[in-house]
Design a protein around this motif. Structure first.
Motif, mmCIF file in Angstrom:
data_model
loop_
_atom_site.group_PDB
_atom_site.id
_atom_site.type_symbol
_atom_site.label_atom_id
_atom_site.label_comp_id
_atom_site.label_asym_id
_atom_site.label_seq_id
_atom_site.Cartn_x
_atom_site.Cartn_y
_atom_site.Cartn_z
ATOM 1 N N MET A 24 0.827 -1.209 0.000
ATOM 2 C CA MET A 24 0.000 0.000 0.000
ATOM 3 C C MET A 24 0.861 1.259 0.000
ATOM 4 N N LEU A 25 2.121 1.140 0.391
ATOM 5 C CA LEU A 25 3.018 2.297 0.386
ATOM 6 C C LEU A 25 3.636 2.532 -0.987
ATOM 7 N N PHE A 26 3.538 1.567 -1.885
ATOM 8 C CA PHE A 26 3.997 1.731 -3.261
ATOM 9 C C PHE A 26 2.816 2.223 -4.108
ATOM 10 N N TRP A 27 2.373 3.423 -3.831
ATOM 11 C CA TRP A 27 1.148 3.932 -4.441
ATOM 12 C C TRP A 27 1.401 4.718 -5.717
ATOM 13 N N GLU A 28 2.610 5.152 -5.967
ATOM 14 C CA GLU A 28 2.910 5.943 -7.165
ATOM 15 C C GLU A 28 3.354 5.007 -8.281
ATOM 16 N N SER A 29 2.780 5.198 -9.459
ATOM 17 C CA SER A 29 3.130 4.363 -10.595
ATOM 18 C C SER A 29 2.928 5.146 -11.890
ATOM 19 N N THR A 30 3.692 4.786 -12.890
ATOM 20 C CA THR A 30 3.511 5.412 -14.204
ATOM 21 C C THR A 30 2.492 4.643 -15.040
ATOM 22 N N ARG A 31 2.117 3.468 -14.593
ATOM 23 C CA ARG A 31 1.142 2.624 -15.303
ATOM 24 C C ARG A 31 0.025 2.222 -14.358
ATOM 25 N N ILE A 32 -0.886 3.122 -14.083
ATOM 26 C CA ILE A 32 -1.877 2.829 -13.063
ATOM 27 C C ILE A 32 -3.277 2.591 -13.619
ATOM 28 N N GLY A 33 -3.593 3.114 -14.765
ATOM 29 C CA GLY A 33 -4.946 2.943 -15.262
ATOM 30 C C GLY A 33 -5.021 3.149 -16.758
ATOM 31 N N PHE A 34 -6.181 3.515 -17.190
ATOM 32 C CA PHE A 34 -6.437 3.698 -18.605
ATOM 33 C C PHE A 34 -6.136 5.143 -18.995
ATOM 34 N N PHE A 45 7.963 7.646 -19.317
ATOM 35 C CA PHE A 45 7.319 6.762 -18.348
ATOM 36 C C PHE A 45 7.626 5.289 -18.602
ATOM 37 N N SER A 46 8.031 4.945 -19.821
ATOM 38 C CA SER A 46 8.367 3.559 -20.135
ATOM 39 C C SER A 46 9.788 3.200 -19.739
ATOM 40 N N ALA A 47 10.616 4.200 -19.486
ATOM 41 C CA ALA A 47 12.008 3.934 -19.108
ATOM 42 C C ALA A 47 12.041 3.230 -17.755
ATOM 43 N N THR A 48 12.639 2.063 -17.721
ATOM 44 C CA THR A 48 12.671 1.256 -16.503
ATOM 45 C C THR A 48 13.333 1.998 -15.348
ATOM 46 N N PHE A 49 14.444 2.654 -15.612
ATOM 47 C CA PHE A 49 15.151 3.356 -14.545
ATOM 48 C C PHE A 49 14.272 4.451 -13.948
ATOM 49 N N PHE A 50 13.576 5.217 -14.802
ATOM 50 C CA PHE A 50 12.727 6.311 -14.303
ATOM 51 C C PHE A 50 11.578 5.786 -13.454
ATOM 52 N N LYS A 51 10.842 4.797 -13.973
ATOM 53 C CA LYS A 51 9.664 4.334 -13.232
ATOM 54 C C LYS A 51 10.045 3.634 -11.939
ATOM 55 N N ASN A 52 11.153 2.881 -11.927
ATOM 56 C CA ASN A 52 11.576 2.225 -10.687
ATOM 57 C C ASN A 52 12.117 3.232 -9.671
ATOM 58 N N THR A 53 12.859 4.231 -10.157
ATOM 59 C CA THR A 53 13.370 5.269 -9.265
ATOM 60 C C THR A 53 12.221 6.079 -8.665
ATOM 61 N N LEU A 54 11.231 6.405 -9.470
ATOM 62 C CA LEU A 54 10.058 7.138 -8.987
ATOM 63 C C LEU A 54 9.342 6.352 -7.897
ATOM 64 N N ARG A 55 9.110 5.061 -8.134
ATOM 65 C CA ARG A 55 8.377 4.246 -7.163
ATOM 66 C C ARG A 55 9.125 4.100 -5.849
ATOM 67 N N ILE A 56 10.436 3.838 -5.916
ATOM 68 C CA ILE A 56 11.185 3.637 -4.668
ATOM 69 C C ILE A 56 11.349 4.958 -3.919
ATOM 70 N N ILE A 112 -3.072 -6.988 -3.068
ATOM 71 C CA ILE A 112 -3.228 -5.537 -3.210
ATOM 72 C C ILE A 112 -2.760 -5.083 -4.578
ATOM 73 N N GLU A 113 -3.600 -4.346 -5.245
ATOM 74 C CA GLU A 113 -3.249 -3.678 -6.493
ATOM 75 C C GLU A 113 -2.853 -2.243 -6.167
ATOM 76 N N THR A 114 -2.045 -1.642 -7.019
ATOM 77 C CA THR A 114 -1.576 -0.271 -6.786
ATOM 78 C C THR A 114 -2.736 0.701 -6.658
ATOM 79 N N ARG A 115 -3.759 0.503 -7.436
ATOM 80 C CA ARG A 115 -4.879 1.460 -7.442
ATOM 81 C C ARG A 115 -5.665 1.464 -6.132
ATOM 82 N N TYR A 116 -5.527 0.428 -5.306
ATOM 83 C CA TYR A 116 -6.243 0.396 -4.035
ATOM 84 C C TYR A 116 -5.738 1.464 -3.069
ATOM 85 N N ALA A 117 -4.512 1.930 -3.273
ATOM 86 C CA ALA A 117 -3.927 2.934 -2.384
ATOM 87 C C ALA A 117 -4.297 4.357 -2.810
ATOM 88 N N LEU A 118 -4.846 4.525 -3.980
ATOM 89 C CA LEU A 118 -5.127 5.877 -4.477
ATOM 90 C C LEU A 118 -6.122 6.673 -3.632
#
Length: 138
Positions: A24-34, A45-56, A112-118
């Motif tokens: 539930m603390l990993f609530w930020e994502s670049t791929r969360i919905g439609f 947003f597709s760059a692996t380094f960017f999206k993983n760095t953003l989430r952590i 838990i899905e990421t969107r549950y924390a929104l």
């Protein structure tokens, strides 16, 4: 997972439930919905380094802010029942923490899905801002 298997391994169930609650603390994502992004933003947003760095980064900020806010509320718990401007802040923080922790505990026994924390993301942002304010004040 039935009640019998939970009763057979209660510590394993508690540990795995706690780990699921951390999601539930990993609530930020670049791929969360439609959402359709422009091509240039899709590339970022597709760059692996960017999206993983953003989430952590957001996870670390959220985790630290929850610990800090919980510590502040615990330290000022005697102010919860007193009428003063400082007690108002303590009561608001206490209420926010109750909602945040209740959401985490109620979602933890399930996948838990990421969107549950929104729905509680604004509360996460408030705790992050409160923590930043307290650190910069010192």
């Amino acid at each position: 997972m039935g009640i019998a298997s939970i009763a057979h391994n209660p510590f394993q169930y508690a540990f795995l439930t706690m780990l699921e609650g951390f999601k539930m603390l990993f609530w930020e994502s670049t791929r969360i919905g439609f959402v359709v992004y422009p091509t240039w933003l899709e590339g970022i947003f597709s760059a692996t380094f960017f999206k993983n760095t953003l989430r952590i980064t957001i996870f670390c900020l959220t985790f630290f802010a929850l610990l800090w806010t919980t510590r502040d509320v615990w330290r000022d718990k005697d102010k919860l029942y007193v009428e003063s401007p400082q007690s108002l802040i303590c009561r608001l923080l206490f209420s926010m923490l109750i909602v945040i922790y209740a959401n985490i505990v109620l979602h933890a026994p399930f996948i838990i899905e990421t969107r549950y924390a929104l729905p509680i993301a604004p509360l996460y942002l408030i705790t992050i801002a409160y923590t930043a304010n307290q650190i910069l004040k010192k």
